[in-house]
Design a protein around this motif. Structure first.
Motif, PDB file in Angstrom:
ATOM      1  N   GLY A 222       0.812  -1.219   0.000  1.00  0.00           N
ATOM      2  CA  GLY A 222       0.000   0.000   0.000  1.00  0.00           C
ATOM      3  C   GLY A 222       0.843   1.265   0.000  1.00  0.00           C
ATOM      4  O   GLY A 222       0.359   2.336  -0.330  1.00  0.00           O
ATOM      5  N   GLU A 223       2.116   1.152   0.395  1.00  0.00           N
ATOM      6  CA  GLU A 223       3.021   2.300   0.338  1.00  0.00           C
ATOM      7  C   GLU A 223       3.881   2.160  -0.910  1.00  0.00           C
ATOM      8  O   GLU A 223       4.336   1.071  -1.230  1.00  0.00           O
ATOM      9  CB  GLU A 223       3.912   2.374   1.570  1.00  0.00           C
ATOM     10  N   PHE A 224       4.106   3.266  -1.590  1.00  0.00           N
ATOM     11  CA  PHE A 224       4.867   3.248  -2.834  1.00  0.00           C
ATOM     12  C   PHE A 224       5.454   4.631  -3.075  1.00  0.00           C
ATOM     13  O   PHE A 224       5.172   5.575  -2.342  1.00  0.00           O
ATOM     14  CB  PHE A 224       3.959   2.849  -4.012  1.00  0.00           C
ATOM     15  N   PHE A 225       6.285   4.722  -4.090  1.00  0.00           N
ATOM     16  CA  PHE A 225       6.650   6.031  -4.610  1.00  0.00           C
ATOM     17  C   PHE A 225       6.454   5.972  -6.114  1.00  0.00           C
ATOM     18  O   PHE A 225       6.561   4.918  -6.729  1.00  0.00           O
ATOM     19  CB  PHE A 225       8.046   6.483  -4.185  1.00  0.00           C
ATOM     20  N   GLU A 226       6.078   7.104  -6.662  1.00  0.00           N
ATOM     21  CA  GLU A 226       5.675   7.129  -8.062  1.00  0.00           C
ATOM     22  C   GLU A 226       6.207   8.375  -8.735  1.00  0.00           C
ATOM     23  O   GLU A 226       6.220   9.454  -8.150  1.00  0.00           O
ATOM     24  CB  GLU A 226       4.144   7.109  -8.132  1.00  0.00           C
ATOM     25  N   PHE A 227       6.636   8.204  -9.975  1.00  0.00           N
ATOM     26  CA  PHE A 227       6.994   9.321 -10.828  1.00  0.00           C
ATOM     27  C   PHE A 227       5.942   9.347 -11.940  1.00  0.00           C
ATOM     28  O   PHE A 227       5.794   8.382 -12.678  1.00  0.00           O
ATOM     29  CB  PHE A 227       8.378   9.128 -11.457  1.00  0.00           C
ATOM     30  N   ARG A 228       5.213  10.461 -12.037  1.00  0.00           N
ATOM     31  CA  ARG A 228       4.157  10.593 -13.046  1.00  0.00           C
ATOM     32  C   ARG A 228       4.451  11.812 -13.907  1.00  0.00           C
ATOM     33  O   ARG A 228       4.879  12.844 -13.399  1.00  0.00           O
ATOM     34  CB  ARG A 228       2.792  10.731 -12.367  1.00  0.00           C
ATOM     35  N   ILE A 229       4.234  11.676 -15.194  1.00  0.00           N
ATOM     36  CA  ILE A 229       4.456  12.764 -16.139  1.00  0.00           C
ATOM     37  C   ILE A 229       3.094  13.265 -16.601  1.00  0.00           C
ATOM     38  O   ILE A 229       2.280  12.492 -17.110  1.00  0.00           O
ATOM     39  CB  ILE A 229       5.283  12.276 -17.348  1.00  0.00           C
ATOM     40  N   GLN A 230       2.844  14.556 -16.391  1.00  0.00           N
ATOM     41  CA  GLN A 230       1.591  15.161 -16.821  1.00  0.00           C
ATOM     42  C   GLN A 230       1.900  16.325 -17.746  1.00  0.00           C
ATOM     43  O   GLN A 230       2.973  16.918 -17.661  1.00  0.00           O
ATOM     44  CB  GLN A 230       0.782  15.657 -15.619  1.00  0.00           C
ATOM     45  N   ILE A 231       0.949  16.648 -18.597  1.00  0.00           N
ATOM     46  CA  ILE A 231       1.066  17.811 -19.467  1.00  0.00           C
ATOM     47  C   ILE A 231      -0.020  18.794 -19.049  1.00  0.00           C
ATOM     48  O   ILE A 231      -1.202  18.443 -18.996  1.00  0.00           O
ATOM     49  CB  ILE A 231       0.885  17.431 -20.963  1.00  0.00           C
ATOM     50  N   SER A 232       0.388  20.034 -18.734  1.00  0.00           N
ATOM     51  CA  SER A 232      -0.568  21.063 -18.349  1.00  0.00           C
ATOM     52  C   SER A 232      -1.446  21.413 -19.550  1.00  0.00           C
ATOM     53  O   SER A 232      -0.929  21.726 -20.630  1.00  0.00           O
ATOM     54  CB  SER A 232       0.154  22.315 -17.860  1.00  0.00           C
ATOM     55  N   GLU A 233      -2.756  21.359 -19.352  1.00  0.00           N
ATOM     56  CA  GLU A 233      -3.677  21.699 -20.437  1.00  0.00           C
ATOM     57  C   GLU A 233      -3.612  23.186 -20.771  1.00  0.00           C
ATOM     58  O   GLU A 233      -3.873  23.590 -21.887  1.00  0.00           O
ATOM     59  CB  GLU A 233      -5.109  21.304 -20.064  1.00  0.00           C
ATOM     60  N   VAL A 234      -3.253  23.998 -19.792  1.00  0.00           N
ATOM     61  CA  VAL A 234      -3.216  25.448 -19.982  1.00  0.00           C
ATOM     62  C   VAL A 234      -1.933  25.892 -20.672  1.00  0.00           C
ATOM     63  O   VAL A 234      -1.961  26.611 -21.667  1.00  0.00           O
ATOM     64  CB  VAL A 234      -3.379  26.181 -18.622  1.00  0.00           C
ATOM     65  N   THR A 235      -0.783  25.434 -20.154  1.00  0.00           N
ATOM     66  CA  THR A 235       0.512  25.913 -20.659  1.00  0.00           C
ATOM     67  C   THR A 235       1.202  24.919 -21.582  1.00  0.00           C
ATOM     68  O   THR A 235       2.216  25.244 -22.183  1.00  0.00           O
ATOM     69  CB  THR A 235       1.468  26.205 -19.488  1.00  0.00           C
ATOM     70  N   ASN A 236       0.675  23.701 -21.687  1.00  0.00           N
ATOM     71  CA  ASN A 236       1.284  22.617 -22.457  1.00  0.00           C
ATOM     72  C   ASN A 236       2.671  22.249 -21.913  1.00  0.00           C
ATOM     73  O   ASN A 236       3.493  21.685 -22.611  1.00  0.00           O
ATOM     74  CB  ASN A 236       1.351  22.969 -23.942  1.00  0.00           C
TER      75      ASN A 236
ATOM     76  N   VAL B 225       5.348  14.738 -11.457  1.00  0.00           N
ATOM     77  CA  VAL B 225       4.653  14.604 -10.179  1.00  0.00           C
ATOM     78  C   VAL B 225       5.292  13.444  -9.425  1.00  0.00           C
ATOM     79  O   VAL B 225       5.364  12.326  -9.943  1.00  0.00           O
ATOM     80  CB  VAL B 225       3.142  14.345 -10.381  1.00  0.00           C
ATOM     81  N   VAL B 226       5.773  13.722  -8.215  1.00  0.00           N
ATOM     82  CA  VAL B 226       6.359  12.696  -7.359  1.00  0.00           C
ATOM     83  C   VAL B 226       5.364  12.410  -6.245  1.00  0.00           C
ATOM     84  O   VAL B 226       4.948  13.328  -5.535  1.00  0.00           O
ATOM     85  CB  VAL B 226       7.707  13.150  -6.757  1.00  0.00           C
ATOM     86  N   LYS B 227       4.976  11.153  -6.102  1.00  0.00           N
ATOM     87  CA  LYS B 227       4.109  10.738  -4.992  1.00  0.00           C
ATOM     88  C   LYS B 227       4.941   9.836  -4.092  1.00  0.00           C
ATOM     89  O   LYS B 227       5.665   8.977  -4.570  1.00  0.00           O
ATOM     90  CB  LYS B 227       2.890   9.970  -5.495  1.00  0.00           C
ATOM     91  N   ASP B 228       4.802  10.051  -2.783  1.00  0.00           N
ATOM     92  CA  ASP B 228       5.561   9.254  -1.827  1.00  0.00           C
ATOM     93  C   ASP B 228       4.780   9.197  -0.524  1.00  0.00           C
ATOM     94  O   ASP B 228       3.746   9.848  -0.375  1.00  0.00           O
ATOM     95  CB  ASP B 228       6.951   9.882  -1.612  1.00  0.00           C
ATOM     96  N   PHE B 229       5.276   8.417   0.417  1.00  0.00           N
ATOM     97  CA  PHE B 229       4.661   8.286   1.729  1.00  0.00           C
ATOM     98  C   PHE B 229       5.669   8.671   2.803  1.00  0.00           C
ATOM     99  O   PHE B 229       6.853   8.368   2.679  1.00  0.00           O
ATOM    100  CB  PHE B 229       4.214   6.838   1.982  1.00  0.00           C
ATOM    101  N   ALA B 230       5.197   9.345   3.848  1.00  0.00           N
ATOM    102  CA  ALA B 230       6.035   9.704   4.994  1.00  0.00           C
ATOM    103  C   ALA B 230       5.129   9.968   6.182  1.00  0.00           C
ATOM    104  O   ALA B 230       3.930  10.215   6.026  1.00  0.00           O
ATOM    105  CB  ALA B 230       6.869  10.947   4.690  1.00  0.00           C
ATOM    106  N   GLU B 231       5.718   9.920   7.372  1.00  0.00           N
ATOM    107  CA  GLU B 231       4.969  10.333   8.553  1.00  0.00           C
ATOM    108  C   GLU B 231       4.753  11.831   8.439  1.00  0.00           C
ATOM    109  O   GLU B 231       5.600  12.549   7.896  1.00  0.00           O
ATOM    110  CB  GLU B 231       5.748   9.974   9.820  1.00  0.00           C
ATOM    111  N   LYS B 232       3.616  12.315   8.949  1.00  0.00           N
ATOM    112  CA  LYS B 232       3.264  13.735   8.797  1.00  0.00           C
ATOM    113  C   LYS B 232       4.399  14.667   9.199  1.00  0.00           C
ATOM    114  O   LYS B 232       4.704  15.623   8.497  1.00  0.00           O
ATOM    115  CB  LYS B 232       2.005  14.076   9.586  1.00  0.00           C
ATOM    116  N   LYS B 233       5.047  14.366  10.308  1.00  0.00           N
ATOM    117  CA  LYS B 233       6.101  15.256  10.804  1.00  0.00           C
ATOM    118  C   LYS B 233       7.365  15.195   9.947  1.00  0.00           C
ATOM    119  O   LYS B 233       8.247  16.034  10.074  1.00  0.00           O
ATOM    120  CB  LYS B 233       6.416  14.951  12.265  1.00  0.00           C
ATOM    121  N   GLU B 234       7.458  14.205   9.055  1.00  0.00           N
ATOM    122  CA  GLU B 234       8.646  14.056   8.206  1.00  0.00           C
ATOM    123  C   GLU B 234       8.431  14.530   6.775  1.00  0.00           C
ATOM    124  O   GLU B 234       9.366  14.519   5.975  1.00  0.00           O
ATOM    125  CB  GLU B 234       9.087  12.587   8.186  1.00  0.00           C
ATOM    126  N   ILE B 235       7.218  14.957   6.433  1.00  0.00           N
ATOM    127  CA  ILE B 235       6.918  15.339   5.050  1.00  0.00           C
ATOM    128  C   ILE B 235       7.803  16.494   4.585  1.00  0.00           C
ATOM    129  O   ILE B 235       8.327  16.473   3.474  1.00  0.00           O
ATOM    130  CB  ILE B 235       5.417  15.654   4.861  1.00  0.00           C
TER     131      ILE B 235
END
Length: 126
Positions: A77-91, A96-106
């Protein structure tokens, strides 16, 4: 022990999604910025820093869009992810980096990602 929470960081990047994806999903690309040495075997990346090695399995990936990994020592259930997005407004390409940490360590973890991504951007000439 505190439960880890997911957090997300966004970085605009001046680079094509295909080039960025190579730096996020291949041993050679990851070795440029993420770890000192990177190997890949049987769907598992081995990352080495200063002689210490950590392994992460690829959970899911889609060419030029994202790669999601889980440290082998992390709970399901815990992971880290690298996601590539293209802004619809600016192209603009956005990492986007997604990760997990304890709140005090974010904040500390975010700072570490900022440092790593800055190195990535330097390597791709951003």
């Amino acid at each position: 022990m505190s439960k880890k929470v997911q957090y997300e960081l966004e970085y605009p990047v001046r680079c094509s999604p295909s080039i960025l994806y190579e730096f996020l999903s291949t041993p050679a690309g990851l070795q440029e910025w993420f770890a000192d040495k990177v190997d890949f075997r049987d769907n598992v990346f081995s990352f080495s820093w200063n002689g210490a090695t950590e392994e992460a399995e690829v959970l899911e990936q889609e060419e030029e869009e994202f790669i999601r990994l889980r440290w082998l020592h992390a709970p399901n259930g815990e992971f880290f992810e690298f996601r590539i997005q293209i802004s619809e407004v600016t192209n603009e390409t956005i990492l986007v980096v997604k990760d997990f940490a304890e709140k005090k360590e974010i904040a500390d973890q975010s700072q570490l990602w900022d440092y790593q991504v800055k190195d990535l951007f330097h390597r791709i000439g951003n």
